[in-house]
Design a protein around this motif. Structure first.
Motif, PDB file in Angstrom:
ATOM      1  N   UNK A  66       2.032   5.457   3.003  1.00 58.76           N
ATOM      2  CA  UNK A  66       1.089   4.430   3.448  1.00 58.76           C
ATOM      3  C   UNK A  66       0.183   4.833   4.601  1.00 58.76           C
ATOM      4  N   UNK A  67       1.112   6.121   5.411  1.00 55.31           N
ATOM      5  CA  UNK A  67       0.554   6.743   6.341  1.00 55.31           C
ATOM      6  C   UNK A  67      -0.652   7.474   6.012  1.00 55.31           C
ATOM      7  N   UNK A 131     -14.853   2.898   3.272  1.00 59.47           N
ATOM      8  CA  UNK A 131     -14.162   3.739   2.902  1.00 59.47           C
ATOM      9  C   UNK A 131     -13.829   3.476   0.881  1.00 59.47           C
ATOM     10  N   UNK A 132     -14.715   4.622   0.744  1.00 60.61           N
ATOM     11  CA  UNK A 132     -14.334   4.591  -1.130  1.00 60.61           C
ATOM     12  C   UNK A 132     -12.848   4.335  -1.467  1.00 60.61           C
ATOM     13  N   UNK A 133     -11.661   5.097  -0.973  1.00 64.72           N
ATOM     14  CA  UNK A 133     -10.524   5.217  -1.820  1.00 64.72           C
ATOM     15  C   UNK A 133      -9.591   4.392  -1.059  1.00 64.72           C
ATOM     16  N   UNK A 134     -10.148   2.978  -0.368  1.00 62.48           N
ATOM     17  CA  UNK A 134      -9.098   2.352  -0.400  1.00 62.48           C
ATOM     18  C   UNK A 134      -9.967   1.032  -1.683  1.00 62.48           C
ATOM     19  N   UNK A 154      -9.299  -4.813   4.848  1.00 66.22           N
ATOM     20  CA  UNK A 154      -8.955  -6.452   6.051  1.00 66.22           C
ATOM     21  C   UNK A 154      -7.522  -5.246   5.748  1.00 66.22           C
ATOM     22  N   UNK A 155      -7.470  -6.043   7.077  1.00 63.96           N
ATOM     23  CA  UNK A 155      -5.768  -5.481   7.757  1.00 63.96           C
ATOM     24  C   UNK A 155      -4.803  -6.160   6.363  1.00 63.96           C
ATOM     25  N   UNK A 156      -4.806  -7.455   6.492  1.00 64.54           N
ATOM     26  CA  UNK A 156      -4.124  -8.308   6.518  1.00 64.54           C
ATOM     27  C   UNK A 156      -2.595  -8.403   6.903  1.00 64.54           C
ATOM     28  N   UNK A 174      -1.770   0.498  12.135  1.00 61.05           N
ATOM     29  CA  UNK A 174      -1.497  -0.347  10.707  1.00 61.05           C
ATOM     30  C   UNK A 174      -2.507  -0.266   9.367  1.00 61.05           C
ATOM     31  N   UNK A 175      -3.724   0.162   8.850  1.00 68.10           N
ATOM     32  CA  UNK A 175      -4.491  -0.644   7.888  1.00 68.10           C
ATOM     33  C   UNK A 175      -3.712  -0.574   6.555  1.00 68.10           C
ATOM     34  N   UNK A 176      -4.539  -1.988   5.712  1.00 65.77           N
ATOM     35  CA  UNK A 176      -3.814  -2.125   4.747  1.00 65.77           C
ATOM     36  C   UNK A 176      -4.612  -1.580   2.907  1.00 65.77           C
ATOM     37  N   UNK A 177      -6.068  -2.409   3.234  1.00 65.46           N
ATOM     38  CA  UNK A 177      -6.590  -2.615   2.015  1.00 65.46           C
ATOM     39  C   UNK A 177      -7.553  -3.238   1.772  1.00 65.46           C
ATOM     40  N   UNK A 178      -8.399  -3.968   0.746  1.00 67.37           N
ATOM     41  CA  UNK A 178     -10.031  -4.354   0.920  1.00 67.37           C
ATOM     42  C   UNK A 178      -9.682  -6.237   0.150  1.00 67.37           C
TER      43      UNK A 178
END
Length: 256
Positions: A66-67, A131-134, A154-156, A174-178
């Motif tokens: 996650x980090x 970002x492409x990797x998300x 998204x953060x979520x 803390x960043x999450x997903x899409x």
């Protein structure tokens, strides 16, 4: 709906090789203070020869992955998240060094001026290209709900501890997903309910975002949210989870 971990370690507990690599980047560490967070094995503010630095680190595993994900997202959200200064990976550890923000955690209660700063931060990152990797979608947390599928960053998990308030600005950590862009204000509306807003005022705040959607998609999310919290409270009946499950149930009942 604030969570805390009680099993985190201190600066002195880190392996010597990890501390050495950090000090190669910061200069000598002369003091440390624990900081909040629940997705790391250590979070602390280090007082160093070059100034204060916020660190978060984890042993190899889900928190470390996650980090590393957060480290890759952070450059895309400059001015919204604290700057990533460096990253250390050694001796089975991943540690991020981040800009120290001298702020406080957000207040989501009715009438709080922090809500305007939160809105501005969310509007800003809703304009950031994905970002492409998300690649992980938020729908996986809600039974694969199709309405949540999308290609917005998204953060979520914007609970108040993940929002730092400074004069004139909110920083998000803390960043999450899409997923679908409207999901973020919908999730935040639920956060506002947990902070004391009634359903009508929380939804009205959510509608201030151009991405908000009423109707079937929102209703489907609200019921999936209730189901998610019901299951979470059943598995681990901590008081804050039970309260969240009850709030989610009330929201779903309002939309029946």
């Amino acid at each position: 709906m604030t969570r805390t971990r009680t099993d985190r370690i201190t600066w002195a507990d880190l392996p010597g090789a990890v501390r050495d690599q950090i000090q190669d980047r910061t200069g000598r560490v002369v003091g440390s203070r624990p900081a909040g967070g629940d997705r790391s094995d250590i979070t602390a503010v280090l007082d160093t020869e070059t100034g204060p630095v916020f660190i978060k680190g984890a042993r190899e595993g889900i928190f470390a992955r996650s980090l590393r994900h957060e480290a890759r997202v952070t450059p895309h959200v400059a001015g919204i998240a604290p700057r990533l200064l460096w990253q250390v990976q050694t001796d089975g550890w991943t540690v991020l060094g981040l800009e120290h923000i001298a702020g406080r955690h957000a207040d989501y209660s009715p009438g709080s001026p922090d809500l305007d700063l939160l809105r501005a931060a969310v509007l800003q990152f809703q304009g950031v290209p994905l970002p492409a990797h998300v690649t992980q979608g938020v729908e996986r947390h809600y039974g694969g709900l199709d309405a949540l599928v999308g290609d917005s960053l998204l953060h979520t998990d914007l609970h108040p501890d993940n929002v730092l308030i400074t004069p004139g600005r909110a920083y998000v950590i803390d960043w999450a997903c899409k997923g679908a862009a409207w999901a973020e204000p919908a999730m935040l509306a639920f956060r506002l309910m947990a902070a004391g807003h009634d359903i009508a005022s929380a939804e009205a705040w959510g509608r201030s975002f151009p991405t908000w959607q009423d109707g079937e998609p929102l209703t489907a999310f609200i019921h999936a949210n209730a189901d998610s919290w019901r299951q979470a409270a059943r598995r681990d009946p901590q008081p804050w989870k039970l309260r969240a499950a009850d709030l989610a149930r009330q929201w779903a009942a309002h939309h029946e």
